[in-house]
Motif scaffolding. Structure first.
Motif, PDB file in Angstrom:
ATOM      1  N   VAL A  50       0.931  -1.207   0.049  1.00 54.81           N
ATOM      2  CA  VAL A  50       0.125   0.145  -0.071  1.00 54.81           C
ATOM      3  C   VAL A  50       0.835   1.376  -0.149  1.00 54.81           C
ATOM      4  CG1 VAL A  50      -1.600   1.350   1.378  1.00 54.81           C
ATOM      5  CG2 VAL A  50      -1.913  -1.345   1.241  1.00 54.81           C
ATOM      6  N   ALA A  51       1.980   1.192   0.773  1.00 53.06           N
ATOM      7  CA  ALA A  51       3.166   2.555   0.653  1.00 53.06           C
ATOM      8  C   ALA A  51       3.631   2.645  -0.714  1.00 53.06           C
ATOM      9  CB  ALA A  51       3.928   1.994   1.750  1.00 53.06           C
TER      10      ALA A  51
ATOM     11  N   ILE B 266     -12.332   1.417  -3.185  1.00 53.63           N
ATOM     12  CA  ILE B 266     -11.943   0.848  -1.874  1.00 53.63           C
ATOM     13  C   ILE B 266     -12.550   1.523  -0.756  1.00 53.63           C
ATOM     14  CG2 ILE B 266      -9.603   0.311  -0.963  1.00 53.63           C
ATOM     15  CD1 ILE B 266      -8.183   0.846  -3.520  1.00 53.63           C
ATOM     16  N   THR B 267     -13.518   1.077  -0.337  1.00 58.49           N
ATOM     17  CA  THR B 267     -14.520   1.806   0.658  1.00 58.49           C
ATOM     18  C   THR B 267     -14.894   0.766   1.682  1.00 58.49           C
ATOM     19  OG1 THR B 267     -16.313   1.945  -0.728  1.00 58.49           O
ATOM     20  CG2 THR B 267     -14.959   3.691  -0.499  1.00 58.49           C
ATOM     21  N   THR B 268     -15.506  -0.273   1.169  1.00 57.86           N
ATOM     22  CA  THR B 268     -16.266  -1.283   2.187  1.00 57.86           C
ATOM     23  C   THR B 268     -15.418  -3.014   1.939  1.00 57.86           C
ATOM     24  OG1 THR B 268     -17.822  -1.603   0.476  1.00 57.86           O
ATOM     25  CG2 THR B 268     -18.457   0.084   2.024  1.00 57.86           C
TER      26      THR B 268
ATOM     27  N   LEU C 107      -7.921 -11.071   2.309  1.00 51.51           N
ATOM     28  CA  LEU C 107      -7.081 -10.190   1.839  1.00 51.51           C
ATOM     29  C   LEU C 107      -7.394  -8.899   1.491  1.00 51.51           C
ATOM     30  CD1 LEU C 107      -4.372 -12.525   0.161  1.00 51.51           C
ATOM     31  CD2 LEU C 107      -3.819 -10.770   1.685  1.00 51.51           C
ATOM     32  N   TYR C 108      -8.662  -9.010   0.677  1.00 53.68           N
ATOM     33  CA  TYR C 108      -9.313  -7.578   0.234  1.00 53.68           C
ATOM     34  C   TYR C 108      -9.589  -6.848   1.282  1.00 53.68           C
ATOM     35  CZ  TYR C 108     -12.539  -4.749  -2.328  1.00 53.68           C
ATOM     36  OH  TYR C 108     -12.968  -3.698  -3.298  1.00 53.68           O
ATOM     37  N   ASN C 109     -10.068  -7.267   2.269  1.00 53.88           N
ATOM     38  CA  ASN C 109     -10.565  -6.582   3.662  1.00 53.88           C
ATOM     39  C   ASN C 109      -9.270  -5.922   4.318  1.00 53.88           C
ATOM     40  OD1 ASN C 109     -13.143  -7.254   2.923  1.00 53.88           O
ATOM     41  ND2 ASN C 109     -13.264  -8.697   4.403  1.00 53.88           N
ATOM     42  N   ALA C 110      -8.208  -6.560   4.274  1.00 52.92           N
ATOM     43  CA  ALA C 110      -7.050  -6.386   5.029  1.00 52.92           C
ATOM     44  C   ALA C 110      -6.330  -4.986   3.969  1.00 52.92           C
ATOM     45  CB  ALA C 110      -5.938  -7.414   5.162  1.00 52.92           C
ATOM     46  N   PHE C 111      -6.411  -5.169   2.708  1.00 49.55           N
ATOM     47  CA  PHE C 111      -5.746  -4.075   2.127  1.00 49.55           C
ATOM     48  C   PHE C 111      -6.801  -2.845   2.205  1.00 49.55           C
ATOM     49  CE2 PHE C 111      -3.489  -7.341  -0.513  1.00 49.55           C
ATOM     50  CZ  PHE C 111      -2.141  -6.649  -0.511  1.00 49.55           C
TER      51      PHE C 111
ATOM     52  N   LYS D 141      -7.059   2.613   3.938  1.00 47.76           N
ATOM     53  CA  LYS D 141      -7.776   3.934   4.515  1.00 47.76           C
ATOM     54  C   LYS D 141      -6.841   4.364   5.306  1.00 47.76           C
ATOM     55  CE  LYS D 141     -12.432   2.245   4.280  1.00 47.76           C
ATOM     56  NZ  LYS D 141     -13.636   1.912   5.061  1.00 47.76           N
ATOM     57  N   VAL D 142      -5.770   3.730   6.144  1.00 48.94           N
ATOM     58  CA  VAL D 142      -4.912   4.203   6.926  1.00 48.94           C
ATOM     59  C   VAL D 142      -3.805   5.094   6.595  1.00 48.94           C
ATOM     60  CG1 VAL D 142      -3.375   3.618   8.808  1.00 48.94           C
ATOM     61  CG2 VAL D 142      -5.500   2.457   8.739  1.00 48.94           C
ATOM     62  N   THR D 143      -3.491   4.484   5.310  1.00 48.41           N
ATOM     63  CA  THR D 143      -2.327   5.147   4.636  1.00 48.41           C
ATOM     64  C   THR D 143      -2.606   6.370   3.887  1.00 48.41           C
ATOM     65  OG1 THR D 143      -1.488   2.877   4.385  1.00 48.41           O
ATOM     66  CG2 THR D 143      -0.388   4.542   2.917  1.00 48.41           C
ATOM     67  N   TYR D 144      -3.538   6.394   2.983  1.00 47.87           N
ATOM     68  CA  TYR D 144      -4.183   7.644   2.374  1.00 47.87           C
ATOM     69  C   TYR D 144      -4.740   8.826   3.212  1.00 47.87           C
ATOM     70  CZ  TYR D 144      -3.096   5.389  -2.152  1.00 47.87           C
ATOM     71  OH  TYR D 144      -2.584   4.973  -3.294  1.00 47.87           O
ATOM     72  N   PRO D 145      -4.310   9.854   3.314  1.00 44.40           N
ATOM     73  CA  PRO D 145      -4.660  10.826   4.369  1.00 44.40           C
ATOM     74  C   PRO D 145      -6.225  11.337   3.692  1.00 44.40           C
ATOM     75  CG  PRO D 145      -2.944  11.842   2.980  1.00 44.40           C
ATOM     76  CD  PRO D 145      -2.823  10.465   2.943  1.00 44.40           C
ATOM     77  N   ASP D 146      -6.428  11.294   2.380  1.00 44.65           N
ATOM     78  CA  ASP D 146      -7.456  11.722   2.054  1.00 44.65           C
ATOM     79  C   ASP D 146      -8.263  10.595   1.264  1.00 44.65           C
ATOM     80  OD1 ASP D 146      -9.853  13.015   0.487  1.00 44.65           O
ATOM     81  OD2 ASP D 146      -8.365  14.337  -0.768  1.00 44.65           O
ATOM     82  N   ASP D 147      -9.358  10.212   1.506  1.00 41.33           N
ATOM     83  CA  ASP D 147     -10.022   8.988   1.217  1.00 41.33           C
ATOM     84  C   ASP D 147     -10.912   9.236  -0.277  1.00 41.33           C
ATOM     85  OD1 ASP D 147     -12.348  10.315   2.201  1.00 41.33           O
ATOM     86  OD2 ASP D 147     -12.946   8.613   3.695  1.00 41.33           O
ATOM     87  N   SER D 148     -10.856  10.168  -0.608  1.00 45.87           N
ATOM     88  CA  SER D 148     -11.783  10.757  -1.902  1.00 45.87           C
ATOM     89  C   SER D 148     -11.029   9.882  -3.067  1.00 45.87           C
ATOM     90  CB  SER D 148     -11.361  12.066  -2.313  1.00 45.87           C
ATOM     91  OG  SER D 148     -10.179  12.645  -2.527  1.00 45.87           O
TER      92      SER D 148
END
Length: 485
Positions: free
Chosen positions: A393-394, A480-482, A457-461, A466-473
């Motif tokens: 993700v990083a 990648i929301t639910t 795995l999908y849910n873990a990603f 969500k934690v990594t990207y400061p803006d979830d737009s």
């Protein structure tokens, strides 16, 4: 007496104008036709010597010496200059400097530090740059290797890049600060920008705070401009990193440190691609695993399907050239990829437009590593899986900040070296002029398709994005929301 035609060996002796003798023990750097830096013995002392030759030798030696004196005059730590002169009977200019020991340049030290120690070193270097600016000096060649670290001391190297101003404006200083920031990883600057801005402000006794985000953006512009100059121009011509030759109807560019003899004829190249070693056999691209000099390499041949396809490709950079450039781009931006070995392009002579491109070949390091799907299928340690997800993700967030889209983020194009991702298959990759939301969303969507049948795995990603990207737009646009049920 040693003659500087191709200075590269470490066993030459020079007699200087003051009749002392300089004995080179180790060549540190060579700029062909211009300059050699070596560790040497002089008057029974270990020293470092810069040797300048060619028609502008006197000019460059004098500029380097002036820069060192400016640093010394204002009390900025730099290795003391012990001698400035020339050799006997030769037009070689010589500068001799004291050897600081023990010491390493900041670039060497940086590689072995953890995040906390890297931040501490970054703060020291930023404070040192602030000292330059307080003295109205500017280092125009700001690289980590031009700072020497010895204990708690930072020494500034390379007087040739030092410029002196009667008054250094704030804009000049901040542009220069942004250059040194650009030498740090873009993800680190995201985290450190406020701390480094405070470090610089305090060192300059500025009451008004800087705008860290603005400086980070300036640094990223410098970073991307440097990457583009290197990947889109420098690696296509003869330079320290790349050897370029034209043989018959071929243009061959090969990495200087590849240690392979790249084939220089179409029959030799095509002989590397056989039915038994094919990895892919498509209409436009054939991929094989071959061996040159006991080194396994991936050979990608970009084919010409027919006359009209040949016409359409003749005037554009080949996909092999794009892969070659992008492999170097990722390398300079500190993103892991297969090491590029060689680019070979068929060039047909045209009296109207010069060389028309035909078939093209890209040779790269073979990575005997699992792809990301294989990695997760055989890795059951929860901590390792979590670390791998975090690192992948990083990587995506780093590509986003660097304005790069990959173009095909399927699982087979991401290899795993331990818990670290390695990006391959770069012929669709692009560095955009500005952040391209649409292209990044496509990369995210294609990547998440790899886990459609693996809810865990999908849910873990999803959680880690969500934690990594400061803006979830961006994540909302990519879907990648639910979590999956």
């Amino acid at each position: 007496m040693y003659q500087f035609k191709q200075p590269c060996r470490a066993d030459f002796v020079l007699k200087l104008a003051d009749l002392t003798v300089l004995t080179c023990q180790e060549v540190v750097r060579v700029v062909p036709g211009k300059r050699v830096v070596c560790q040497a013995l002089w008057q029974d002392k270990t020293v470092y010597a810069k040797l300048f030759f060619g028609k502008n030798a006197s000019k460059y030696a004098a500029r380097d010496a002036a820069g060192v004196r400016w640093l010394m005059d204002v009390g900025i730590d730099t290795p003391r200059m012990l001698y400035q002169g020339e050799t006997v009977g030769e037009s070689t200019q010589v500068l001799i400097f004291e050897a600081i020991a023990p010491a390493n340049n900041a670039e060497q030290i940086w590689q072995n530090l953890n995040q906390n120690h890297r931040l501490a070193l970054a703060k020291k270097i930023v404070a040192e740059v602030a000292k330059h600016h307080n003295a109205n000096l500017l280092q125009t060649d700001l690289y980590l290797k031009n700072f020497l670290v010895s204990g708690d001391k930072i020494y500034t190297l390379d007087g040739d890049g030092i410029r002196k101003f009667s008054h250094l404006s704030s804009e000049q200083a901040l542009q220069n600060l942004a250059v040194i920031w650009s030498k740090f990883d873009v993800l680190d600057i995201e985290k450190w920008q406020a701390v480094l801005a405070d470090t610089y402000s305090n060192a300059r006794a500025w009451n008004s705070g800087l705008e860290p985000a603005k400086l980070a953006n300036m640094a990223n512009r410098h970073r991307l401009q440097a990457a583009s100059r290197y990947a889109d121009k420098k690696v296509f011509r003869q330079c320290a990193d790349v050897n370029v030759i034209a043989v018959r109807d071929l243009l061959v560019a090969s990495s200087s440190d590849a240690n392979i003899n790249a084939p220089i004829s179409l029959p030799e190249l095509d002989a590397l691609i056989q039915p038994h070693n094919l990895l892919k056999n498509g209409n436009t691209c054939t991929v094989a695993l071959a061996e040159i000099g006991n080194k396994k390499i991936v050979v990608k041949r970009y084919n010409i399907k027919n006359f009209w396809h040949g016409i359409s490709r003749a005037f554009r950079p080949s996909r092999a050239a794009i892969s070659w450039a992008n492999a170097h781009r990722l390398s300079i931006l500190d993103i892991a990829t297969a090491k590029p070995f060689a680019l070979i392009e068929q060039r047909r002579l045209s009296f109207l437009v010069g060389g028309l491109r035909g078939k093209a070949y890209f040779l790269a390091e073979y990575l005997d590593l699992p792809d990301v799907t294989e990695y997760f299928a055989c890795t059951h340690d929860k901590a390792q899986r979590a670390e791998a997800i975090k690192n992948i993700v990083a990587l995506f967030y780093k590509l986003f900040l660097l304005q790069i889209s990959h173009g095909d983020t399927k699982a087979t194009n991401i290899k795993m070296q331990g818990t670290l991702p390695v990006l391959i298959d770069l012929d669709s990759m692009r560095q955009h002029r500005k952040i391209n939301v649409v292209a990044h969303v496509r990369d995210l969507q294609r990547f998440m398709q790899n886990w459609q049948d693996n809810a865990s795995l999908y849910n873990a990603f999803v959680k880690t994005f969500k934690v990594t990207y400061p803006d979830d737009s961006m994540l909302i646009k990519a879907g990648i929301t639910t979590n999956k049920e």
